[in-house]
Scaffold this motif. Structure first.
Motif, PDB file in Angstrom:
ATOM      1  N   SER A  12      17.021   2.247  -8.438  1.00 14.29           N
ATOM      2  CA  SER A  12      16.632   1.730  -7.132  1.00 14.29           C
ATOM      3  C   SER A  12      15.221   1.177  -7.176  1.00 14.29           C
ATOM      4  O   SER A  12      14.931   0.127  -6.628  1.00 14.29           O
ATOM      5  N   PHE A  13      14.323   1.907  -7.848  1.00 19.77           N
ATOM      6  CA  PHE A  13      12.936   1.448  -7.939  1.00 19.77           C
ATOM      7  C   PHE A  13      12.852   0.145  -8.701  1.00 19.77           C
ATOM      8  O   PHE A  13      12.162  -0.795  -8.301  1.00 19.77           O
ATOM      9  N   GLU A  14      13.590   0.056  -9.826  1.00 15.40           N
ATOM     10  CA  GLU A  14      13.520  -1.158 -10.637  1.00 15.40           C
ATOM     11  C   GLU A  14      14.026  -2.369  -9.864  1.00 15.40           C
ATOM     12  O   GLU A  14      13.446  -3.448  -9.926  1.00 15.40           O
ATOM     13  N   SER A  15      15.131  -2.185  -9.122  1.00 24.06           N
ATOM     14  CA  SER A  15      15.654  -3.314  -8.357  1.00 24.06           C
ATOM     15  C   SER A  15      14.715  -3.695  -7.230  1.00 24.06           C
ATOM     16  O   SER A  15      14.583  -4.865  -6.879  1.00 24.06           O
ATOM     17  N   SER A  16      14.027  -2.684  -6.633  1.00 24.37           N
ATOM     18  CA  SER A  16      13.101  -2.975  -5.548  1.00 24.37           C
ATOM     19  C   SER A  16      11.865  -3.693  -6.061  1.00 24.37           C
ATOM     20  O   SER A  16      11.401  -4.658  -5.491  1.00 24.37           O
ATOM     21  N   SER A  17      11.316  -3.185  -7.185  1.00 24.06           N
ATOM     22  CA  SER A  17      10.077  -3.757  -7.684  1.00 24.06           C
ATOM     23  C   SER A  17      10.290  -5.148  -8.255  1.00 24.06           C
ATOM     24  O   SER A  17       9.395  -5.992  -8.210  1.00 24.06           O
ATOM     25  N   SER A  18      11.498  -5.411  -8.803  1.00 21.52           N
ATOM     26  CA  SER A  18      11.741  -6.731  -9.375  1.00 21.52           C
ATOM     27  C   SER A  18      11.748  -7.812  -8.307  1.00 21.52           C
ATOM     28  O   SER A  18      11.513  -8.977  -8.592  1.00 21.52           O
ATOM     29  N   SER A  19      12.031  -7.419  -7.061  1.00 22.45           N
ATOM     30  CA  SER A  19      12.087  -8.412  -5.989  1.00 22.45           C
ATOM     31  C   SER A  19      10.709  -8.778  -5.465  1.00 22.45           C
ATOM     32  O   SER A  19      10.568  -9.703  -4.688  1.00 22.45           O
ATOM     33  N   SER A  20       9.649  -8.037  -5.913  1.00 21.81           N
ATOM     34  CA  SER A  20       8.312  -8.264  -5.366  1.00 21.81           C
ATOM     35  C   SER A  20       7.746  -9.615  -5.763  1.00 21.81           C
ATOM     36  O   SER A  20       6.802 -10.091  -5.148  1.00 21.81           O
ATOM     37  N   SER A  21       8.312 -10.258  -6.798  1.00 21.87           N
ATOM     38  CA  SER A  21       7.793 -11.557  -7.226  1.00 21.87           C
ATOM     39  C   SER A  21       8.492 -12.709  -6.527  1.00 21.87           C
ATOM     40  O   SER A  21       8.174 -13.857  -6.783  1.00 21.87           O
ATOM     41  N   SER A  22       9.443 -12.431  -5.653  1.00 25.82           N
ATOM     42  CA  SER A  22      10.177 -13.498  -4.987  1.00 25.82           C
ATOM     43  C   SER A  22       9.282 -14.200  -3.976  1.00 25.82           C
ATOM     44  O   SER A  22       8.265 -13.672  -3.527  1.00 25.82           O
ATOM     45  N   GLU A  23       9.704 -15.407  -3.588  1.00 24.16           N
ATOM     46  CA  GLU A  23       8.923 -16.187  -2.635  1.00 24.16           C
ATOM     47  C   GLU A  23       8.906 -15.546  -1.255  1.00 24.16           C
ATOM     48  O   GLU A  23       8.009 -15.794  -0.459  1.00 24.16           O
ATOM     49  N   ASP A  24       9.907 -14.723  -0.972  1.00 21.65           N
ATOM     50  CA  ASP A  24       9.998 -14.110   0.352  1.00 21.65           C
ATOM     51  C   ASP A  24       9.195 -12.818   0.475  1.00 21.65           C
ATOM     52  O   ASP A  24       9.202 -12.193   1.534  1.00 21.65           O
ATOM     53  N   PHE A  25       8.495 -12.435  -0.590  1.00 28.38           N
ATOM     54  CA  PHE A  25       7.817 -11.143  -0.564  1.00 28.38           C
ATOM     55  C   PHE A  25       6.827 -11.036   0.593  1.00 28.38           C
ATOM     56  O   PHE A  25       6.824 -10.057   1.344  1.00 28.38           O
ATOM     57  N   SER A  26       5.992 -12.045   0.745  1.00 26.48           N
ATOM     58  CA  SER A  26       4.981 -11.973   1.803  1.00 26.48           C
ATOM     59  C   SER A  26       5.616 -11.961   3.188  1.00 26.48           C
ATOM     60  O   SER A  26       5.099 -11.326   4.109  1.00 26.48           O
ATOM     61  N   LYS A  27       6.752 -12.635   3.322  1.00 24.50           N
ATOM     62  CA  LYS A  27       7.418 -12.681   4.620  1.00 24.50           C
ATOM     63  C   LYS A  27       8.039 -11.341   4.967  1.00 24.50           C
ATOM     64  O   LYS A  27       7.863 -10.819   6.080  1.00 24.50           O
ATOM     65  N   TRP A  28       8.768 -10.756   4.017  1.00 19.23           N
ATOM     66  CA  TRP A  28       9.541  -9.559   4.331  1.00 19.23           C
ATOM     67  C   TRP A  28       8.781  -8.261   4.104  1.00 19.23           C
ATOM     68  O   TRP A  28       9.134  -7.227   4.681  1.00 19.23           O
ATOM     69  N   TRP A  29       7.754  -8.291   3.257  1.00 14.93           N
ATOM     70  CA  TRP A  29       7.063  -7.033   2.959  1.00 14.93           C
ATOM     71  C   TRP A  29       5.741  -6.884   3.689  1.00 14.93           C
ATOM     72  O   TRP A  29       5.406  -5.816   4.187  1.00 14.93           O
ATOM     73  N   THR A  30       4.992  -7.951   3.766  1.00 13.32           N
ATOM     74  CA  THR A  30       3.674  -7.847   4.407  1.00 13.32           C
ATOM     75  C   THR A  30       3.652  -8.486   5.788  1.00 13.32           C
ATOM     76  O   THR A  30       2.623  -8.470   6.452  1.00 13.32           O
ATOM     77  N   GLY A  31       4.775  -9.043   6.213  1.00 16.45           N
ATOM     78  CA  GLY A  31       4.817  -9.714   7.504  1.00 16.45           C
ATOM     79  C   GLY A  31       5.337  -8.832   8.606  1.00 16.45           C
ATOM     80  O   GLY A  31       4.615  -8.011   9.172  1.00 16.45           O
ATOM     81  N   ALA A  32       6.620  -8.980   8.926  1.00 11.20           N
ATOM     82  CA  ALA A  32       7.231  -8.270  10.046  1.00 11.20           C
ATOM     83  C   ALA A  32       7.348  -6.773   9.768  1.00 11.20           C
ATOM     84  O   ALA A  32       7.090  -6.299   8.656  1.00 11.20           O
ATOM     85  N   GLU A  33       7.741  -6.043  10.792  1.00 14.69           N
ATOM     86  CA  GLU A  33       7.916  -4.598  10.655  1.00 14.69           C
ATOM     87  C   GLU A  33       8.975  -4.312   9.592  1.00 14.69           C
ATOM     88  O   GLU A  33      10.021  -4.936   9.548  1.00 14.69           O
ATOM     89  N   LYS A  34       8.669  -3.344   8.729  1.00 12.85           N
ATOM     90  CA  LYS A  34       9.521  -3.057   7.576  1.00 12.85           C
ATOM     91  C   LYS A  34      10.396  -1.843   7.865  1.00 12.85           C
ATOM     92  O   LYS A  34       9.908  -0.719   7.961  1.00 12.85           O
ATOM     93  N   VAL A  35      11.700  -2.076   7.992  1.00 10.76           N
ATOM     94  CA  VAL A  35      12.665  -1.008   8.207  1.00 10.76           C
ATOM     95  C   VAL A  35      13.510  -0.887   6.948  1.00 10.76           C
ATOM     96  O   VAL A  35      14.203  -1.828   6.561  1.00 10.76           O
ATOM     97  N   HIS A  36      13.436   0.270   6.272  1.00  9.53           N
ATOM     98  CA  HIS A  36      14.209   0.488   5.055  1.00  9.53           C
ATOM     99  C   HIS A  36      15.456   1.292   5.385  1.00  9.53           C
ATOM    100  O   HIS A  36      15.380   2.344   6.017  1.00  9.53           O
ATOM    101  N   VAL A  37      16.588   0.796   4.934  1.00 13.09           N
ATOM    102  CA  VAL A  37      17.863   1.489   5.118  1.00 13.09           C
ATOM    103  C   VAL A  37      18.333   1.962   3.753  1.00 13.09           C
ATOM    104  O   VAL A  37      18.541   1.151   2.841  1.00 13.09           O
ATOM    105  N   VAL A  38      18.485   3.263   3.599  1.00 11.83           N
ATOM    106  CA  VAL A  38      18.831   3.835   2.293  1.00 11.83           C
ATOM    107  C   VAL A  38      19.925   4.881   2.466  1.00 11.83           C
ATOM    108  O   VAL A  38      20.159   5.399   3.558  1.00 11.83           O
ATOM    109  N   GLY A  39      20.583   5.195   1.366  1.00 12.60           N
ATOM    110  CA  GLY A  39      21.545   6.289   1.371  1.00 12.60           C
ATOM    111  C   GLY A  39      20.813   7.621   1.442  1.00 12.60           C
ATOM    112  O   GLY A  39      19.719   7.777   0.883  1.00 12.60           O
ATOM    113  N   LYS A  40      21.421   8.591   2.115  1.00  9.66           N
ATOM    114  CA  LYS A  40      20.716   9.860   2.302  1.00  9.66           C
ATOM    115  C   LYS A  40      20.531  10.616   0.993  1.00  9.66           C
ATOM    116  O   LYS A  40      19.659  11.488   0.890  1.00  9.66           O
TER     117      LYS A  40
END
Length: 320
Positions: free
Chosen positions: A15-43
């Motif tokens: 899970s960490f590897e898939s999450s961290s690999s997405s940090s270089s995408s063009e949408d990172f600033s929009k989805w991570w540092t922009g709007a409110e961040k709601v994480h949905v995960v398995g319990k």
């Protein structure tokens, strides 16, 4: 030697590897540092996302998630789903049998998000046939069929007014207002709400409530759907065609406005079915945003109404 990683820890690492690999995408600033961040995960991986992941974010000087929501698990006919029990539910078979939108509706409406849910054919059919086909689909079909005939001739009548509603349903004075408020009434169950609570001594504590309650949001729309059917049965426009065609048109105007609001409100939950409904009643593409439910008084007079097509056909399953 270090102990071997457990299966849960291996899942967390993936899970960490898939999450961290997405940090270089063009949408990172929009989805991570922009709007409110709601994480949905398995319990089962909540520990990693609620403890380790925020620590990693802080170490990297990145903002932490604002809200973390853990979803539950599904059982089948009250039993844990497992290969050994032979009760595995194939999601692709669900999609083939019921369609994507009906499946989405069932999963989102059946239980409070975060709790465990139980799947059964009976419950799935109750959602697909008992509500979507009978209540939503049948209402849309009846309204659109009448609109394609005289005197409307497949065009939208003048937008409905409160006077039109009260003329046919004096016991439902809030129905149009309730339908036009669906964007706001559903949204308050989906976004974290900050509420101030008195804690004594004049102090207040801010808490967040009602995060991702899809079931409650859908219940808001369901209430309007059921009231819309009640209105249509009470107004009975088919009985007015010969004696008072103008009254029939005004009743259809109210029903069409209710259908417009319902179809727009369902878009986040059942996008394909909503699109087909909106296409059928001629809602322009630039008037389908949730905000347009309340911004507009209804469809413009003369808007073309397409030939009705069943959006939610009944599901007939073979006998086991």
């Amino acid at each position: 030697a270090a102990p071997a990683a457990t299966e849960e820890e291996e899942e967390e690492e993936d899970s960490f590897e898939s999450s961290s690999s997405s940090s270089s995408s063009e949408d990172f600033s929009k989805w991570w540092t922009g709007a409110e961040k709601v994480h949905v995960v398995g319990k089962d991986i909540l520990r990693f996302h609620a403890v380790y992941w925020p620590a990693i974010c802080m170490a990297a000087q990145l903002p932490c998630p604002d809200v973390i929501v853990a979803h539950g698990w599904w059982t089948s006919d009250g039993r844990k789903i497992s290969k050994s029990l032979g009760n595995v539910v194939d999601p692709f078979e669900l999609l083939e049998t019921y369609g994507l939108d009906a499946t989405r509706y069932f999963l989102l409406s059946e239980v409070p998000f975060g709790a465990d849910g139980d799947y059964s054919k009976q419950a799935m059919l109750a959602a697909a046939n008992g509500f979507l086909a009978n209540a939503v689909g049948n209402f849309a079909q009846r309204v659109c069929v009448m609109l394609t005939k005289k005197p409307c001739d497949a065009t939208a009548p003048k937008p409905a007014t409160q006077e039109d509603l009260l003329r046919f349903a004096p016991d439902q004075p809030e129905l149009l207002a309730k339908a036009r408020d669906l964007a706001a009434s559903t949204r308050r169950h989906l976004l974290p709400l900050e509420e101030d609570e008195e804690t004594g001594g004049g102090q207040k504590k801010t808490t967040k409530k009602e995060v991702l309650r899809f079931d409650l949001a859908l219940k808001e729309i369901e209430d309007v759907v059921r009231e819309a059917n009640k209105f249509f049965d009470s107004a009975a426009p088919w009985t007015l065609k010969k004696g008072d065609p103008d009254a029939m048109v005004r009743a259809l105007a109210v029903a069409l406005e209710l259908l417009r609001c319902i179809a727009i409100a369902y878009q986040p939950f059942m996008p394909d079915a909503s699109r087909r409904l909106l296409d059928q009643i001629g809602v322009p593409l630039n008037e389908r945003d949730l905000a347009h439910i309340a911004l507009l008084p209804g469809l413009a007079k003369g808007t073309p109404i397409a030939k009705p097509q069943h959006v939610f056909p009944r599901i007939d399953l073979p006998d086991d």
